[in-house]
Enzyme design. Structure first.
Site, PDB file in Angstrom:
ATOM      1  N   ASP A  85       0.845  -1.199   0.000  1.00  0.00           N
ATOM      2  CA  ASP A  85       0.000   0.000   0.000  1.00  0.00           C
ATOM      3  C   ASP A  85       0.878   1.245   0.000  1.00  0.00           C
ATOM      4  OD1 ASP A  85      -1.790   2.044   0.538  1.00  0.00           O
ATOM      5  OD2 ASP A  85      -2.893   0.927   2.061  1.00  0.00           O
ATOM      6  N   ASN A 114       3.090   7.365  -9.084  1.00  0.00           N
ATOM      7  CA  ASN A 114       1.968   7.315 -10.009  1.00  0.00           C
ATOM      8  C   ASN A 114       0.713   6.651  -9.443  1.00  0.00           C
ATOM      9  OD1 ASN A 114       0.661   6.941 -12.818  1.00  0.00           O
ATOM     10  ND2 ASN A 114       0.959   4.836 -12.101  1.00  0.00           N
ATOM     11  N   LYS A 118       9.675  11.814   0.202  1.00  0.00           N
ATOM     12  CA  LYS A 118      10.482  11.684   1.420  1.00  0.00           C
ATOM     13  C   LYS A 118      11.514  10.575   1.295  1.00  0.00           C
ATOM     14  CE  LYS A 118      10.082  10.544   6.363  1.00  0.00           C
ATOM     15  NZ  LYS A 118       9.130  10.288   7.474  1.00  0.00           N
ATOM     16  N   TYR A 137     -10.921  13.916  -5.467  1.00  0.00           N
ATOM     17  CA  TYR A 137      -9.849  13.670  -6.434  1.00  0.00           C
ATOM     18  C   TYR A 137      -9.203  14.977  -6.858  1.00  0.00           C
ATOM     19  CZ  TYR A 137      -7.535  11.698 -10.566  1.00  0.00           C
ATOM     20  OH  TYR A 137      -6.601  11.302 -11.500  1.00  0.00           O
ATOM     21  N   LYS A 160      -5.315  16.056  -6.056  1.00  0.00           N
ATOM     22  CA  LYS A 160      -4.366  16.294  -7.144  1.00  0.00           C
ATOM     23  C   LYS A 160      -3.842  17.731  -7.119  1.00  0.00           C
ATOM     24  CE  LYS A 160      -4.228  12.241  -9.118  1.00  0.00           C
ATOM     25  NZ  LYS A 160      -2.990  11.433  -9.104  1.00  0.00           N
TER      26      LYS A 160
END
Length: 283
Positions: free
Chosen positions: A65, A92, A126, A156, A160
């Site tokens: 995950d 992605n 990170k 969404y 984004k």
């Protein structure tokens, strides 16, 4: 010589759609790639497809995950353990996320949307940034939905937009170490997440873009290959729009959110292998 010869990449959500097309392009450009995906079945299938194409030694797989920090760290470590370095991180992985009226959206669906779409990018920056040393390229998948209203559901679009902002701030921090951070904002791209198994679902949206062809995952992979290469050595903090000219039209070209008007709310978990769900509302 291939543009990415000797480079090592991690691609999250790399088992299907834009992610897999990007794995194919990176390998074709000479890179070795760690694929990460929550869906173990599609992950193994992606590795087999790469092996069948002659790239068996150029790919590896870590399932998990992307909202889990330990998994993201493990994926970056796998690249270094396997091939001794990390040069490229393509962040992605994503889902359709929470959809429907804001007034009816469940908090847990909203939080999970941001976990998959925004926290995953933070974690990727990170842990890739820590391991890249002096030099590298980090690219996140944003969306034209993050650049204006009407191109996606509330959750969404907001998630984004956060990715686009994070791209800029991360570029400022990591630039002195010669680590470039950019984003790609796809428009309507023919992927399982977008068409949900039915290509005709994209027809109305594609009809609104100036370019006559439907966007393909390979179109995004081509932009990725440029941003990952030394050809883009002076490009950082940017969001590259790849949308067939859709945003070049008026700002309301996509119209109202069709899911919002459909009287449904719920969570679209895309190709993760997890079940999506919805419920009818009174709207």
């Amino acid at each position: 010589m291939k543009r990415l010869e000797g480079r090592v990449a991690v691609v999250t959500g790399g088992a299907s759609g834009i992610g897999f097309a990007s794995v194919e392009r990176l390998a074709a450009e000479g890179a070795r790639v760690v694929i990460t995906d929550l869906n173990e079945a599609t992950g193994k299938a992606a590795v087999q497809r790469m092996a069948d194409a002659g790239h068996a030694e150029a790919v590896d797989l870590v399932c998990g995950d992307v909202a889990d920090e330990a998994h993201v760290a493990d994926a970056m470590d796998r690249a270094i353990d396997r091939w001794g370095r990390l040069d490229i991180a393509f962040l992605n992985a994503g889902v359709g996320g929470a959809f429907g009226s804001l007034l009816e959206t469940a908090v847990e669906d909203w939080d999970q949307t941001f976990a998959y779409l925004t926290r995953s990018v933070f974690l990727g920056i990170k842990h890739a940034g820590k391991r890249m040393g002096e030099g590298g390229s980090i690219i996140a998948t944003a969306s034209i939905a993050g650049l204006g209203g009407g191109a996606g559901s509330h959750g969404y679009s907001a998630a984004k937009a956060a990715v686009i902002s994070l791209t800029r701030t991360a570029a400022m921090e990591l630039g002195p170490r010669r680590i470039r951070v950019n984003a790609i904002a796809p428009g309507v791209i023919s992927t399982p997440l977008a068409h949900r198994g039915k290509e005709s679902n994209l027809e109305a949206l594609c009809a609104r873009q100036p370019w006559p062809d439907t966007g393909q995952p390979a179109d995004i992979a081509a932009a990725l290959a440029f941003l990952a290469s030394d050809d883009a050595r002076f490009v950082t903090g940017e969001t590259v729009t790849v949308d067939g000219g859709l945003r070049a039209r008026s700002s309301d070209v996509l119209g109202d959110n069709s899911m919002l008007l459909a009287g449904r709310t719920g969570m679209n978990r895309g190709s993760t292998g997890l079940k999506s769900g919805f419920r009818n509302t009174d709207r």
